[in-house]
Scaffold this motif. Structure first.
Motif, PDB file in Angstrom:
ATOM      1  N   UNK A 254      -5.031  -9.341  -2.890  1.00 24.11           N
ATOM      2  CA  UNK A 254      -5.186  -7.944  -3.272  1.00 24.11           C
ATOM      3  C   UNK A 254      -6.207  -7.803  -4.382  1.00 24.11           C
ATOM      4  N   UNK A 255      -7.302  -7.069  -4.160  1.00 24.11           N
ATOM      5  CA  UNK A 255      -8.241  -6.816  -5.267  1.00 24.11           C
ATOM      6  C   UNK A 255      -7.590  -5.913  -6.305  1.00 24.11           C
TER       7      UNK A 255
ATOM      8  N   UNK B 189      -8.355  -0.371 -15.892  1.00 28.14           N
ATOM      9  CA  UNK B 189      -7.049  -0.554 -16.502  1.00 28.14           C
ATOM     10  C   UNK B 189      -6.735  -2.036 -16.680  1.00 28.14           C
ATOM     11  N   UNK B 190      -6.215  -2.386 -17.851  1.00 27.09           N
ATOM     12  CA  UNK B 190      -5.810  -3.764 -18.104  1.00 27.09           C
ATOM     13  C   UNK B 190      -4.568  -4.138 -17.282  1.00 27.09           C
ATOM     14  N   UNK B 191      -3.728  -3.141 -16.965  1.00 26.39           N
ATOM     15  CA  UNK B 191      -2.503  -3.417 -16.206  1.00 26.39           C
ATOM     16  C   UNK B 191      -2.627  -2.981 -14.749  1.00 26.39           C
ATOM     17  N   UNK B 192      -3.853  -2.999 -14.227  1.00 27.19           N
ATOM     18  CA  UNK B 192      -4.043  -2.602 -12.825  1.00 27.19           C
ATOM     19  C   UNK B 192      -3.247  -3.498 -11.885  1.00 27.19           C
ATOM     20  N   UNK B 193      -2.689  -2.872 -10.846  1.00 27.99           N
ATOM     21  CA  UNK B 193      -1.956  -3.633  -9.829  1.00 27.99           C
ATOM     22  C   UNK B 193      -2.572  -3.454  -8.435  1.00 27.99           C
ATOM     23  N   UNK B 194      -3.631  -2.662  -8.359  1.00 29.09           N
ATOM     24  CA  UNK B 194      -4.304  -2.478  -7.066  1.00 29.09           C
ATOM     25  C   UNK B 194      -5.597  -1.717  -7.278  1.00 29.09           C
TER      26      UNK B 194
ATOM     27  N   UNK C  36       1.043   1.623   0.260  1.00 29.84           N
ATOM     28  CA  UNK C  36       1.387   0.242   0.565  1.00 29.84           C
ATOM     29  C   UNK C  36       1.055  -0.683  -0.602  1.00 29.84           C
ATOM     30  N   UNK C  37      -0.038  -0.402  -1.305  1.00 28.74           N
ATOM     31  CA  UNK C  37      -0.421  -1.229  -2.453  1.00 28.74           C
ATOM     32  C   UNK C  37       0.578  -1.096  -3.591  1.00 28.74           C
ATOM     33  N   UNK C  38       1.038   0.127  -3.870  1.00 29.41           N
ATOM     34  CA  UNK C  38       2.023   0.286  -4.949  1.00 29.41           C
ATOM     35  C   UNK C  38       3.372  -0.283  -4.538  1.00 29.41           C
ATOM     36  N   UNK C  39       3.711  -0.212  -3.257  1.00 30.67           N
ATOM     37  CA  UNK C  39       4.941  -0.842  -2.784  1.00 30.67           C
ATOM     38  C   UNK C  39       4.894  -2.346  -2.971  1.00 30.67           C
ATOM     39  N   UNK C  40       3.766  -2.948  -2.615  1.00 33.83           N
ATOM     40  CA  UNK C  40       3.593  -4.390  -2.776  1.00 33.83           C
ATOM     41  C   UNK C  40       3.735  -4.787  -4.241  1.00 33.83           C
ATOM     42  N   UNK C  41       3.093  -4.039  -5.133  1.00 34.16           N
ATOM     43  CA  UNK C  41       3.154  -4.357  -6.561  1.00 34.16           C
ATOM     44  C   UNK C  41       4.571  -4.211  -7.098  1.00 34.16           C
ATOM     45  N   UNK C  42       5.277  -3.164  -6.656  1.00 34.64           N
ATOM     46  CA  UNK C  42       6.654  -2.965  -7.112  1.00 34.64           C
ATOM     47  C   UNK C  42       7.541  -4.111  -6.653  1.00 34.64           C
ATOM     48  N   UNK C  43       7.358  -4.561  -5.415  1.00 35.51           N
ATOM     49  CA  UNK C  43       8.157  -5.670  -4.905  1.00 35.51           C
ATOM     50  C   UNK C  43       7.914  -6.955  -5.669  1.00 35.51           C
TER      51      UNK C  43
ATOM     52  N   UNK D 117      -7.682  -2.799   1.919  1.00 32.15           N
ATOM     53  CA  UNK D 117      -8.599  -3.747   1.282  1.00 32.15           C
ATOM     54  C   UNK D 117      -8.007  -5.124   1.037  1.00 32.15           C
ATOM     55  N   UNK D 118      -6.693  -5.307   1.267  1.00 30.43           N
ATOM     56  CA  UNK D 118      -6.127  -6.631   1.066  1.00 30.43           C
ATOM     57  C   UNK D 118      -4.618  -6.614   1.039  1.00 30.43           C
ATOM     58  N   UNK D 119      -4.043  -7.784   0.742  1.00 35.47           N
ATOM     59  CA  UNK D 119      -2.603  -7.888   0.572  1.00 35.47           C
ATOM     60  C   UNK D 119      -1.815  -7.900   1.859  1.00 35.47           C
TER      61      UNK D 119
END
Length: 460
Positions: free
Chosen positions: A451-452, A346-351, A414-421, A70-72
């Protein structure tokens, strides 16, 4: 001699290098994490035990995310693959429960090259053919990792460690808490399997036959010949498999088979081994041998029973076992089944993720593959309890067994990897622990990457 252990003498370990961010694991998740951190200016080291990137996507011949991208950075890579003929258009697959939007498969060899190129262009230092044996933890915080290679044991220092090992190897060795599989007394886990390729398949003949075959209820069949190269997807064959086994005595382990094309080749997902402890070398090896046995049987079934496979032959077997589930870290928040159905904001959403629900029954039943509404993944799922300066990304994030059926899939990994980086790089920039990184700044950076973050932002 019946020894149960030996004493290993203490020794000094030479320092190979120091980094801002070390990413362990160059599979589907790790390269995205490394690129995200390096593009923000961090000195990043990506450590991979094999000689190429992509893991199950490339070496594992999986080729296709189970759901939409969906993005990123992931979408950037897929579009780049399309521009060089290494991927096709996304497609909508018809299943028994409705349509599922699926990102196009990719050519695994092209994807290996693209992932490596983007890492190098971002300034990532890659260490191939290198095994990470343990993290180094001082005063409760990770300060580096011990690596093993042909040059012996060495140390790589880091300010932040991102565990993209898929099995939470670094988190577990740092004594972060985790559960196995379902987390109950049975510790149920989705089974392991192994992909393979069949060559010389007549795709036109197969597609025409499948259009009217009731035994292939889940399908995506392009109407033009060009689309067959990346867009043919078939799941089913249940009745045919039962008859084949009854008539030939060949014993297979799955109720169904999934076929999909990438670059005109036929990729087959048809093996299954239940109850494997992948941390046991003996059980891991036995599972590979069992997959080999099943591959021979499935190849015979396809050649003898499925139109289009008459002249086909075995082309390639994945050199790695596909593992769907092992450890789930216990993070500051555990994603639940209802969360994964899009019921929580979630207020702390990363993806925001739109992966399909993809459950391979731990007891051996049929595969449950269906579309569900988009859902959100909070940053807290990446933060293991009890260890500082450590982030976990990929299929071993803090999620229960039910939520894992979506969060284990490639788009989510891939989305959680992007957020962690991104989070690791911002923590280094601001000199704060990753547990205290300003989530608003992380979210703003992720939005800049396209990234949405919330479910309602995902395009239909």
């Amino acid at each position: 001699m019946n020894r149960t252990s030996i004493n290993e003498p203490a020794r000094e370990v030479p320092v190979l290098m120091e980094a801002d961010v070390v990413v362990v694991g160059g599979g589907t998740t790790g390269p995205i994490a490394a690129i995200a951190a390096a593009r923000r200016g961090s000195k990043v080291v990506l450590i991979e035990r094999f000689g190429s990137l992509g893991g199950i996507l490339t070496l594992g011949l999986n080729t296709k995310p189970s759901g939409a991208i969906v993005g990123g950075i992931a979408l950037e890579i897929w579009n780049l693959a399309r521009s060089v003929g290494g991927a096709g258009a996304d497609y909508m697959a018809t299943t028994k429960t409705g349509g599922v939007k699926i990102a196009s498969p990719t050519d695994p060899e092209i994807m290996k090259m693209l992932l490596t190129r983007l890492c190098v262009e971002a300034g990532v230092e890659i260490l191939f053919e290198t095994f990470v044996s343990a993290p180094v933890v001082e005063n409760g915080a990770v300060t580096g990792v011990i690596i093993e290679g042909k040059g012996g044991r060495q140390f790589v220092g880091t300010k932040v460690l991102i565990d993209c090992s898929a099995d939470a190897d670094m988190a577990a060795k740092a004594n972060a808490p985790f559960v196995m599989g379902s987390g109950d007394a049975e510790a149920k886990m989705q089974p392991v399997s192994m992909y393979f390729i069949m060559k010389n398949v007549d795709l036109n003949r197969l597609a025409e036959w499948a259009r009217t075959c009731d035994d292939v209820p889940a399908r995506a069949i392009p109407h033009d010949e060009e689309g067959l190269a990346y867009g043919l997807w078939l799941t089913g064959f249940n009745g045919m498999l039962q008859r084949f086994q009854k008539e030939t005595g060949v014993k297979l382990q799955r109720d169904n088979i999934t076929l999909k094309t990438a670059d005109g080749q036929m990729y087959v997902n048809a093996t299954r081994v239940l109850g494997v402890n992948v941390f046991s070398p003996k059980e891991f090896t036995a599972a590979i041998l069992e997959c080999y046995r099943q591959i021979e049987g499935v190849a015979r079934f396809l050649k003898e029973r499925v139109p289009g496979f008459e002249q086909a032959r075995l082309g390639q077997v994945s050199p790695i076992l596909g593992v769907r589930e092992t450890r789930h870290i216990l993070g500051e928040y555990t994603l639940t089944g209802p969360d994964s159905r899009g019921e929580t904001r979630f207020e702390d959403t990363i993806a925001a993720d739109n992966s399909a629900l993809d459950i391979h029954d731990p007891k051996g039943g049929d595969v449950d593959f269906q579309s569900m509404p988009p859902y959100e993944i909070p940053y807290r799922c990446l933060l293991p309890q009890g260890v500082e300066q450590l982030l976990v990304a990929g299929r071993c994030i803090s999620a229960d067994h039910e939520a894992h059926a979506r969060s284990r899939n490639m788009p989510a990994c891939m989305a959680t990897g992007q957020a962690a980086g991104v989070a690791a790089a911002i923590a280094v920039e601001q000199g704060v622990p990753v547990r205290k990184v300003p989530i608003g700044k992380v979210q703003a950076a992720l939005r800049e990457l396209g990234m949405p973050l919330h479910a309602e932002e995902v395009r239909a």
